[in-house]
Write a protein that holds these residues in place. Structure first.
Motif, PDB file in Angstrom:
ATOM      1  N   GLN A  94     -35.173  -2.753   3.351  1.00 52.00           N
ATOM      2  CA  GLN A  94     -36.204  -2.983   4.261  1.00 52.00           C
ATOM      3  C   GLN A  94     -35.719  -2.862   5.940  1.00 52.00           C
ATOM      4  O   GLN A  94     -36.662  -2.486   6.728  1.00 52.00           O
ATOM      5  N   ASP A 154     -44.437  -1.879   8.024  1.00 54.22           N
ATOM      6  CA  ASP A 154     -44.694  -2.645   6.642  1.00 54.22           C
ATOM      7  C   ASP A 154     -46.202  -2.240   6.562  1.00 54.22           C
ATOM      8  O   ASP A 154     -47.177  -2.313   7.809  1.00 54.22           O
ATOM      9  N   ILE A 199     -42.443  -3.823  -1.041  1.00 53.62           N
ATOM     10  CA  ILE A 199     -42.701  -3.884   0.284  1.00 53.62           C
ATOM     11  C   ILE A 199     -43.171  -2.217   0.462  1.00 53.62           C
ATOM     12  O   ILE A 199     -42.185  -1.404   0.220  1.00 53.62           O
ATOM     13  N   LEU A 248     -43.922   0.849   3.349  1.00 47.74           N
ATOM     14  CA  LEU A 248     -43.699   1.048   4.434  1.00 47.74           C
ATOM     15  C   LEU A 248     -44.083   2.534   4.872  1.00 47.74           C
ATOM     16  O   LEU A 248     -44.029   3.264   3.858  1.00 47.74           O
TER      17      LEU A 248
END
Length: 135
Positions: A104, A114, A127, A129
Motif C-alpha cells: 500500500q 485509496d 484496500i 487504489l
C-alpha cells in the motif's frame, strides 16, 4: 527489459504465480495482460492485470523476485504498464492490496489514492487504489 509475456514465459511465471490457475494464466498471456521484466537476461518479475467491470485496467499482481526488490524495478514495471494503459486510451487504473501488506505504501508513493475497500470473512481489509493517468 520489460515486454509482454508470450508462451515461452508461461512455465517461468507459473512457477512463481500461485494466485491464478494454469488455464487463466495461459489466457492472460494470450490476451497480452502479463508483462515480464528481465535484468541482464535473468527473470526479475512480472505484472498481471485484467479489466475491472470489463472497462478499467486493474492490476492483479505485481511481483519481483526477492533479489530485485528495493532497487526501483517495481516502479519501472509500474510506469511501463501505466504508459501502456494510457496509450490504449484508458484514463484510470486500479489495483488493490491487503491492509496487512507493505505494498500500500509503494502504491501511494507512486501516485495511487485509496478509493474503497473490501472486507471478506477471515481476511484483512483489502484496500482498493486508483490512479488517474496522464496522456
Amino acid at each position: 527489459m520489460i515486454r509482454y509475456a508470450d508462451e515461452k514465459d508461461f512455465e517461468t511465471v507459473r512457477k512463481y504465480d500461485k494466485h491464478i490457475s494454469e488455464t487463466e494464466l495461459a489466457n492472460a498471456i494470450h490476451a497480452e495482460r502479463v508483462l515480464v521484466m528481465h535484468h541482464e537476461d535473468c527473470f526479475a518479475g512480472w505484472l498481471r492485470y485484467n479489466l475491472f467491470w470489463d472497462e478499467t485496467p486493474f492490476m492483479n499482481m505485481l511481483y519481483l523476485l526477492e533479489e530485485y526488490r528495493g532497487q526501483g524495478y517495481g516502479g519501472r514495471l509500474l510506469d511501463f504498464w501505466e504508459k501502456e494503459m494510457a496509450d490504449c486510451g484508458y484514463e484510470m487504473v486500479l489495483t488493490s492490496t491487503l491492509s496487512s501488506e507493505q505494498a500500500q505504501f509503494f502504491y501511494r508513493k507512486n501516485g495511487y489514492v485509496d478509493c474503497g475497500s473490501l472486507l471478506l470473512p477471515g481476511e484483512p481489509l483489502e484496500i482498493i487504489l486508483r490512479k488517474e493517468l496522464k496522456r
